[in-house]
Design a protein around this motif. Structure first.
Motif, PDB file in Angstrom:
ATOM      1  N   GLY A 180       0.817  -1.207   0.000  1.00 12.92           N
ATOM      2  CA  GLY A 180       0.000   0.000   0.000  1.00 12.92           C
ATOM      3  C   GLY A 180       0.847   1.251   0.000  1.00 12.92           C
ATOM      4  N   LYS A 181       0.735   2.052   1.055  1.00 13.83           N
ATOM      5  CA  LYS A 181       1.488   3.306   1.164  1.00 13.83           C
ATOM      6  C   LYS A 181       2.896   3.092   1.710  1.00 13.83           C
ATOM      7  N   ARG A 182       3.238   1.848   2.001  1.00 14.09           N
ATOM      8  CA  ARG A 182       4.524   1.552   2.647  1.00 14.09           C
ATOM      9  C   ARG A 182       5.423   0.702   1.753  1.00 14.09           C
ATOM     10  N   ILE A 183       6.702   1.018   1.829  1.00 17.63           N
ATOM     11  CA  ILE A 183       7.732   0.198   1.177  1.00 17.63           C
ATOM     12  C   ILE A 183       8.637  -0.337   2.272  1.00 17.63           C
ATOM     13  N   TYR A 184       8.943  -1.626   2.184  1.00 19.35           N
ATOM     14  CA  TYR A 184       9.861  -2.228   3.147  1.00 19.35           C
ATOM     15  C   TYR A 184      11.080  -2.800   2.426  1.00 19.35           C
ATOM     16  N   GLY A 185      12.230  -2.593   3.060  1.00 17.20           N
ATOM     17  CA  GLY A 185      13.448  -3.253   2.624  1.00 17.20           C
ATOM     18  C   GLY A 185      13.901  -4.178   3.744  1.00 17.20           C
ATOM     19  N   PHE A 186      14.098  -5.445   3.430  1.00 18.41           N
ATOM     20  CA  PHE A 186      14.478  -6.431   4.433  1.00 18.41           C
ATOM     21  C   PHE A 186      15.859  -6.987   4.102  1.00 18.41           C
ATOM     22  N   GLU A 187      16.771  -6.868   5.030  1.00 15.81           N
ATOM     23  CA  GLU A 187      18.109  -7.434   4.889  1.00 15.81           C
ATOM     24  C   GLU A 187      18.345  -8.343   6.093  1.00 15.81           C
ATOM     25  N   TYR A 188      18.503  -9.644   5.851  1.00 14.80           N
ATOM     26  CA  TYR A 188      18.579 -10.576   6.970  1.00 14.80           C
ATOM     27  C   TYR A 188      19.341 -11.832   6.568  1.00 14.80           C
ATOM     28  N   ALA A 189      19.760 -12.576   7.586  1.00 15.73           N
ATOM     29  CA  ALA A 189      20.507 -13.819   7.343  1.00 15.73           C
ATOM     30  C   ALA A 189      19.603 -14.844   6.661  1.00 15.73           C
ATOM     31  N   GLN A 190      20.174 -15.572   5.720  1.00 13.63           N
ATOM     32  CA  GLN A 190      19.403 -16.550   4.943  1.00 13.63           C
ATOM     33  C   GLN A 190      18.762 -17.616   5.832  1.00 13.63           C
ATOM     34  N   THR A 191      19.381 -17.879   6.985  1.00 13.11           N
ATOM     35  CA  THR A 191      18.858 -18.898   7.908  1.00 13.11           C
ATOM     36  C   THR A 191      17.507 -18.489   8.527  1.00 13.11           C
ATOM     37  N   GLU A 192      17.159 -17.206   8.438  1.00 16.96           N
ATOM     38  CA  GLU A 192      15.906 -16.714   9.022  1.00 16.96           C
ATOM     39  C   GLU A 192      14.779 -16.595   7.985  1.00 16.96           C
ATOM     40  N   HIS A 193      14.983 -17.155   6.810  1.00 15.58           N
ATOM     41  CA  HIS A 193      14.063 -16.906   5.709  1.00 15.58           C
ATOM     42  C   HIS A 193      12.642 -17.421   5.978  1.00 15.58           C
ATOM     43  N   GLU A 194      12.505 -18.571   6.588  1.00 16.39           N
ATOM     44  CA  GLU A 194      11.172 -19.126   6.830  1.00 16.39           C
ATOM     45  C   GLU A 194      10.364 -18.235   7.790  1.00 16.39           C
ATOM     46  N   LYS A 195      11.009 -17.736   8.833  1.00 15.96           N
ATOM     47  CA  LYS A 195      10.318 -16.834   9.759  1.00 15.96           C
ATOM     48  C   LYS A 195       9.966 -15.519   9.062  1.00 15.96           C
ATOM     49  N   MET A 196      10.873 -15.053   8.242  1.00 15.95           N
ATOM     50  CA  MET A 196      10.635 -13.787   7.554  1.00 15.95           C
ATOM     51  C   MET A 196       9.471 -13.900   6.572  1.00 15.95           C
ATOM     52  N   LYS A 197       9.307 -15.045   5.948  1.00 15.46           N
ATOM     53  CA  LYS A 197       8.169 -15.236   5.046  1.00 15.46           C
ATOM     54  C   LYS A 197       6.847 -15.115   5.809  1.00 15.46           C
ATOM     55  N   LYS A 198       6.842 -15.609   7.049  1.00 11.19           N
ATOM     56  CA  LYS A 198       5.645 -15.456   7.877  1.00 11.19           C
ATOM     57  C   LYS A 198       5.395 -13.975   8.172  1.00 11.19           C
ATOM     58  N   LEU A 199       6.480 -13.236   8.412  1.00  8.86           N
ATOM     59  CA  LEU A 199       6.352 -11.802   8.666  1.00  8.86           C
ATOM     60  C   LEU A 199       5.767 -11.092   7.449  1.00  8.86           C
ATOM     61  N   PHE A 200       6.222 -11.465   6.253  1.00 11.66           N
ATOM     62  CA  PHE A 200       5.706 -10.840   5.030  1.00 11.66           C
ATOM     63  C   PHE A 200       4.196 -11.060   4.893  1.00 11.66           C
ATOM     64  N   ASP A 201       3.754 -12.249   5.236  1.00 15.12           N
ATOM     65  CA  ASP A 201       2.317 -12.555   5.151  1.00 15.12           C
ATOM     66  C   ASP A 201       1.521 -11.765   6.197  1.00 15.12           C
ATOM     67  N   ILE A 202       2.075 -11.614   7.386  1.00 15.83           N
ATOM     68  CA  ILE A 202       1.392 -10.851   8.448  1.00 15.83           C
ATOM     69  C   ILE A 202       1.257  -9.389   8.031  1.00 15.83           C
ATOM     70  N   LEU A 203       2.291  -8.849   7.422  1.00 11.88           N
ATOM     71  CA  LEU A 203       2.235  -7.453   6.954  1.00 11.88           C
ATOM     72  C   LEU A 203       1.142  -7.274   5.906  1.00 11.88           C
ATOM     73  N   LYS A 204       0.973  -8.257   5.073  1.00 15.46           N
ATOM     74  CA  LYS A 204      -0.078  -8.192   4.050  1.00 15.46           C
ATOM     75  C   LYS A 204      -1.452  -8.109   4.699  1.00 15.46           C
ATOM     76  N   SER A 205      -1.638  -8.768   5.808  1.00 21.07           N
ATOM     77  CA  SER A 205      -2.931  -8.758   6.489  1.00 21.07           C
ATOM     78  C   SER A 205      -3.217  -7.423   7.173  1.00 21.07           C
ATOM     79  N   LEU A 206      -2.200  -6.579   7.333  1.00 25.53           N
ATOM     80  CA  LEU A 206      -2.391  -5.280   7.982  1.00 25.53           C
ATOM     81  C   LEU A 206      -2.856  -4.208   7.020  1.00 25.53           C
ATOM     82  N   GLN A 207      -2.845  -4.471   5.730  1.00 24.71           N
ATOM     83  CA  GLN A 207      -3.247  -3.465   4.740  1.00 24.71           C
ATOM     84  C   GLN A 207      -4.729  -3.146   4.820  1.00 24.71           C
TER      85      GLN A 207
END
Length: 207
Positions: A180-207
């Motif tokens: 929406g009105k927000r842009i996010y840049g995510f820089e993180y260790a590859q080992t955290e990718h599965e948790k981060m994917k959950k975060l991306f989905d949660i952010l989508k639900s906040l729109q």
């Protein structure tokens, strides 16, 4: 006796004329200047509301971050801690971003307990159009860095998204997403990718 009568008449006439003059010119009334001053003092001065209005406008412009400890806990992190950092003018310390005057930008360092996980960049615009234009600008700026990496536009998260595949930081994920009105840049260790994917989905639900 006749002289006394004439004197009495003259005296009476003087008294009558003096009384008429006093009544006609209102010498015994209040001073008009005093009345005018009293009237002016009774009119309250207008309140200076400009500073109050400016403060309210600033509060309205400031949008709270979506990235909170509770949100990161929902994504699977145990002891999430987010600390604001000074933005250098580069997303991921790589992609130049110079539209800060039109947006609200925050750079956040993310820890799980004492372990550093990565950095988040949150850019908030007043309108969806402004954020979309900025997303396209960031994507093109990333494409203009072939010596550092390549852009992989997957559009898997949010309204649009792309990965920046860094040539040397191969164990670090760099992803930009539009919500929406927000842009996010995510820089993180590859080992955290599965948790981060959950975060991306949660952010989508906040729109």
């Amino acid at each position: 006796m006749q002289k006394f009568t004439v004197f009495s008449l003259l005296l009476s006439l003087v008294v009558v004329l003096a009384t008429v003059d006093v009544l006609f010119h209102d010498y015994l009334g209040e001073d008009p200047a005093v009345e005018e001053n009293q009237t002016v003092e009774e009119i309250p001065e207008p309140l200076d509301t400009e500073p109050v209005e400016e403060e309210v406008e600033l509060q309205e412009e400031k949008s709270p971050s979506w990235i909170t400890g509770d949100l990161l806990t929902q994504a699977g992190f145990t002891l999430p801690v987010v600390k604001e950092a000074l933005f250098s003018g580069l997303i991921f310390q790589i992609i130049p971003f110079s539209d800060a005057s039109q947006s609200q930008l925050s750079q956040l360092n993310f820890f799980d307990g004492e372990r550093y996980v990565g950095s988040f960049y949150e850019i908030v615009y007043p309108t969806d159009t402004g954020s979309f234009q900025a997303y396209l600008t960031l994507r093109e700026a990333a494409k203009a860095l072939p010596d550092l990496g390549t852009v992989n536009e997957v559009n898997m998260y949010g309204d649009a998204s792309f990965y920046f595949n860094h040539k040397s930081k191969v164990k670090t994920v760099h992803m930009v997403a539009l919500y929406g009105k927000r842009i996010y840049g995510f820089e993180y260790a590859q080992t955290e990718h599965e948790k981060m994917k959950k975060l991306f989905d949660i952010l989508k639900s906040l729109q």
